[in-house]
Design a protein around this motif. Structure first.
Motif, PDB file in Angstrom:
ATOM      1  N   GLY A  96      46.825  47.827  35.693  1.00 51.23           N
ATOM      2  CA  GLY A  96      46.827  47.393  37.095  1.00 51.23           C
ATOM      3  C   GLY A  96      45.465  47.495  37.737  1.00 51.23           C
ATOM      4  O   GLY A  96      45.031  46.596  38.460  1.00 51.23           O
ATOM      5  N   VAL A  97      44.762  48.589  37.486  1.00 51.21           N
ATOM      6  CA  VAL A  97      43.416  48.762  38.055  1.00 51.21           C
ATOM      7  C   VAL A  97      42.463  47.714  37.487  1.00 51.21           C
ATOM      8  O   VAL A  97      41.640  47.147  38.226  1.00 51.21           O
ATOM      9  CB  VAL A  97      42.905  50.199  37.808  1.00 51.21           C
ATOM     10  N   HIS A  99      43.253  44.736  36.447  1.00 54.85           N
ATOM     11  CA  HIS A  99      43.618  43.459  37.068  1.00 54.85           C
ATOM     12  C   HIS A  99      43.069  43.374  38.496  1.00 54.85           C
ATOM     13  O   HIS A  99      42.452  42.377  38.877  1.00 54.85           O
ATOM     14  CB  HIS A  99      45.139  43.295  37.079  1.00 54.85           C
ATOM     15  N   LEU A 100      43.282  44.418  39.273  1.00 52.21           N
ATOM     16  CA  LEU A 100      42.787  44.399  40.657  1.00 52.21           C
ATOM     17  C   LEU A 100      41.268  44.319  40.705  1.00 52.21           C
ATOM     18  O   LEU A 100      40.697  43.651  41.572  1.00 52.21           O
ATOM     19  CB  LEU A 100      43.293  45.629  41.407  1.00 52.21           C
ATOM     20  N   VAL A 103      40.305  40.677  39.999  1.00 57.57           N
ATOM     21  CA  VAL A 103      40.602  39.826  41.150  1.00 57.57           C
ATOM     22  C   VAL A 103      39.617  40.086  42.282  1.00 57.57           C
ATOM     23  O   VAL A 103      39.133  39.154  42.930  1.00 57.57           O
ATOM     24  CB  VAL A 103      42.065  40.039  41.627  1.00 57.57           C
ATOM     25  N   TRP A 104      39.253  41.329  42.497  1.00 60.67           N
ATOM     26  CA  TRP A 104      38.309  41.666  43.568  1.00 60.67           C
ATOM     27  C   TRP A 104      36.947  41.026  43.299  1.00 60.67           C
ATOM     28  O   TRP A 104      36.351  40.424  44.188  1.00 60.67           O
ATOM     29  CB  TRP A 104      38.186  43.184  43.693  1.00 60.67           C
TER      30      TRP A 104
END
Length: 147
Positions: A96-97, A99-100, A103-104
């Motif tokens: 999850g980290v 992926h974020l 995206v960021w």
């Protein structure tokens, strides 16, 4: 068979399957976003998307491999579930980290491109408008010289 080995096998199979599923999902659905970031350059978007997937696999599978070793031996079914829940929970958080973070970064690049496109002035009129007489903002006319 030792329950610690069972925990290792279940952890590896589940972690690798989750990593592959997340990478495929992000690759398939992120391609449009990357193309938008790269202003519609489809070929470059495909190349960047592929490079991101390879990097995603390397980082996540490397983490899964490094995080394999259990601190304590698994002795019963309860210990097996506890060990797996901790290990898989950490792997899911790392996925999850990652992926974020991706995206960021891509959103920052996209916003920079949008800001650069907005700063480009539009093309001015190309002679199709008539020139009006001097308005109140025009400079005052020069008076007679030599007075």
């Amino acid at each position: 068979m030792d329950l610690t080995v069972v925990a290792y096998v279940v952890y590896l199979l589940t972690s690798v399957a989750l990593t592959i599923w997340v990478a495929r999902t992000l690759s398939r659905n992120g391609r449009i976003f990357i193309a938008s970031v790269l202003q519609g350059d489809e070929k470059l978007a495909d190349a960047v998307n592929h490079l991101l997937v390879v990097g995603f696999y390397l980082v996540n599978l490397g983490f899964v491999a490094l995080y394999l070793k259990a601190a304590d031996a698994v002795e019963d079914a309860r210990g097996l579930f506890e060990a797996l829940s901790v290990k898989l929970g950490v792997v899911l958080l790392v996925l999850g980290v990652m992926h974020l973070g991706n995206v960021w970064v891509l959103n920052k690049i996209r916003r920079r491109g949008v800001m650069e496109r907005q700063q480009t002035p539009p093309v001015g009129p190309q002679g199709w408008t008539t020139q009006a007489g001097p308005g109140p903002w025009a400079a005052p006319a020069a008076g007679p010289t030599g007075a």
